[in-house]
Design an enzyme around this catalytic site. Structure first.
Site, PDB file in Angstrom:
ATOM      1  N   CYS A   1      -8.479  59.256  -4.536  1.00 49.99           N
ATOM      2  CA  CYS A   1      -9.938  59.285  -4.654  1.00 49.99           C
ATOM      3  C   CYS A   1     -10.583  58.604  -3.438  1.00 49.99           C
ATOM      4  CB  CYS A   1     -10.365  58.581  -5.939  1.00 49.99           C
ATOM      5  SG  CYS A   1     -12.157  58.371  -6.094  1.00 49.99           S
TER       6      CYS A   1
ATOM      7  N   CYS B   1     -12.502  55.442  -4.379  1.00 53.26           N
ATOM      8  CA  CYS B   1     -11.591  54.340  -4.730  1.00 53.26           C
ATOM      9  C   CYS B   1     -11.042  53.707  -3.459  1.00 53.26           C
ATOM     10  CB  CYS B   1     -10.458  54.833  -5.619  1.00 53.26           C
ATOM     11  SG  CYS B   1     -10.947  55.162  -7.333  1.00 53.26           S
TER      12      CYS B   1
ATOM     13  N   HIS C   1     -12.493  53.469 -11.454  1.00 55.05           N
ATOM     14  CA  HIS C   1     -12.576  54.922 -11.347  1.00 55.05           C
ATOM     15  C   HIS C   1     -13.009  55.556 -12.673  1.00 55.05           C
ATOM     16  CE1 HIS C   1     -11.826  58.873  -9.675  1.00 55.05           C
ATOM     17  NE2 HIS C   1     -11.389  59.191 -10.885  1.00 55.05           N
TER      18      HIS C   1
ATOM     19  N   ASN D   1     -25.315  63.281 -10.008  1.00 54.34           N
ATOM     20  CA  ASN D   1     -24.828  64.653 -10.093  1.00 54.34           C
ATOM     21  C   ASN D   1     -23.586  64.647 -10.978  1.00 54.34           C
ATOM     22  OD1 ASN D   1     -26.771  65.638  -8.233  1.00 54.34           O
ATOM     23  ND2 ASN D   1     -25.529  64.916  -6.551  1.00 54.34           N
TER      24      ASN D   1
ATOM     25  N   GLY E   1     -23.559  69.644  -8.699  1.00 52.40           N
ATOM     26  CA  GLY E   1     -23.673  69.186  -7.321  1.00 52.40           C
ATOM     27  C   GLY E   1     -22.809  67.989  -6.970  1.00 52.40           C
TER      28      GLY E   1
ATOM     29  N   HIS F   1     -15.835  60.834  -8.572  1.00 49.00           N
ATOM     30  CA  HIS F   1     -15.940  59.404  -8.884  1.00 49.00           C
ATOM     31  C   HIS F   1     -17.426  59.185  -9.136  1.00 49.00           C
ATOM     32  CE1 HIS F   1     -14.449  55.113  -8.110  1.00 49.00           C
ATOM     33  NE2 HIS F   1     -15.754  54.963  -8.312  1.00 49.00           N
TER      34      HIS F   1
ATOM     35  N   HIS G   1     -21.085  58.222  -9.229  1.00 47.80           N
ATOM     36  CA  HIS G   1     -21.880  57.494  -8.251  1.00 47.80           C
ATOM     37  C   HIS G   1     -23.345  57.865  -8.403  1.00 47.80           C
ATOM     38  CE1 HIS G   1     -20.624  61.278  -6.330  1.00 47.80           C
ATOM     39  NE2 HIS G   1     -21.726  61.213  -5.595  1.00 47.80           N
TER      40      HIS G   1
ATOM     41  N   HIS H   1     -27.034  58.114  -6.483  1.00 49.66           N
ATOM     42  CA  HIS H   1     -27.715  58.223  -5.196  1.00 49.66           C
ATOM     43  C   HIS H   1     -29.055  57.507  -5.322  1.00 49.66           C
ATOM     44  CE1 HIS H   1     -25.289  61.689  -3.562  1.00 49.66           C
ATOM     45  NE2 HIS H   1     -25.026  61.814  -4.865  1.00 49.66           N
TER      46      HIS H   1
END
Length: 111
Positions: free
Chosen positions: A4, A7, A46, A87, A93, A98, A100, A102
């Site tokens: 990943c 990661c 993760h 997303n 998208g 992993h 996350h 934005h």
């Protein structure tokens, strides 16, 4: 997860333009920004996506949103406002498997 990308960034194996780090989260500038300020916030643990989260991940997700709020205000000084995007999976998208968030800001963002 050994393959990943996020990661590896969280483990310090791949450099990033770090904005914030604590025991559980890391925030860094996106390498393909979509706004003048575009920062990613990742948990160091993760979790592939929001769709993969379970009730056991509720505290992690709440803490993640608290970190997003803190980073946007204290680290990025986005007092005029900002957008937060999660997303989910490829169809939504998501490009890296992993979870996350934005943080986008630095200008008035279109809908």
């Amino acid at each position: 997860m050994s393959d990943c990308l996020f990661c590896k960034i969280a483990a310090g194996e791949i450099p990033c333009s770090m904005v914030y780090e604590d025991e559980d989260f890391l925030a860094f500038h996106d390498i393909h920004p979509k706004a003048p300020t575009h920062v990613l916030v990742i948990p160091k643990f993760h979790l592939a996506s929001l769709a993969d989260a379970t009730e056991q991940d509720t505290a992690l997700l709440g803490l993640m949103m608290d970190r997003v709020r803190h980073i946007a205000a204290a680290e990025l000084k986005l007092d005029a406002g900002y957008r937060v995007i999660l997303n989910v999976r490829e169809g939504g998208g998501q490009e890296i498997d992993h979870i996350h968030a934005h943080i986008l800001g630095g200008k008035k963002l279109p809908f």
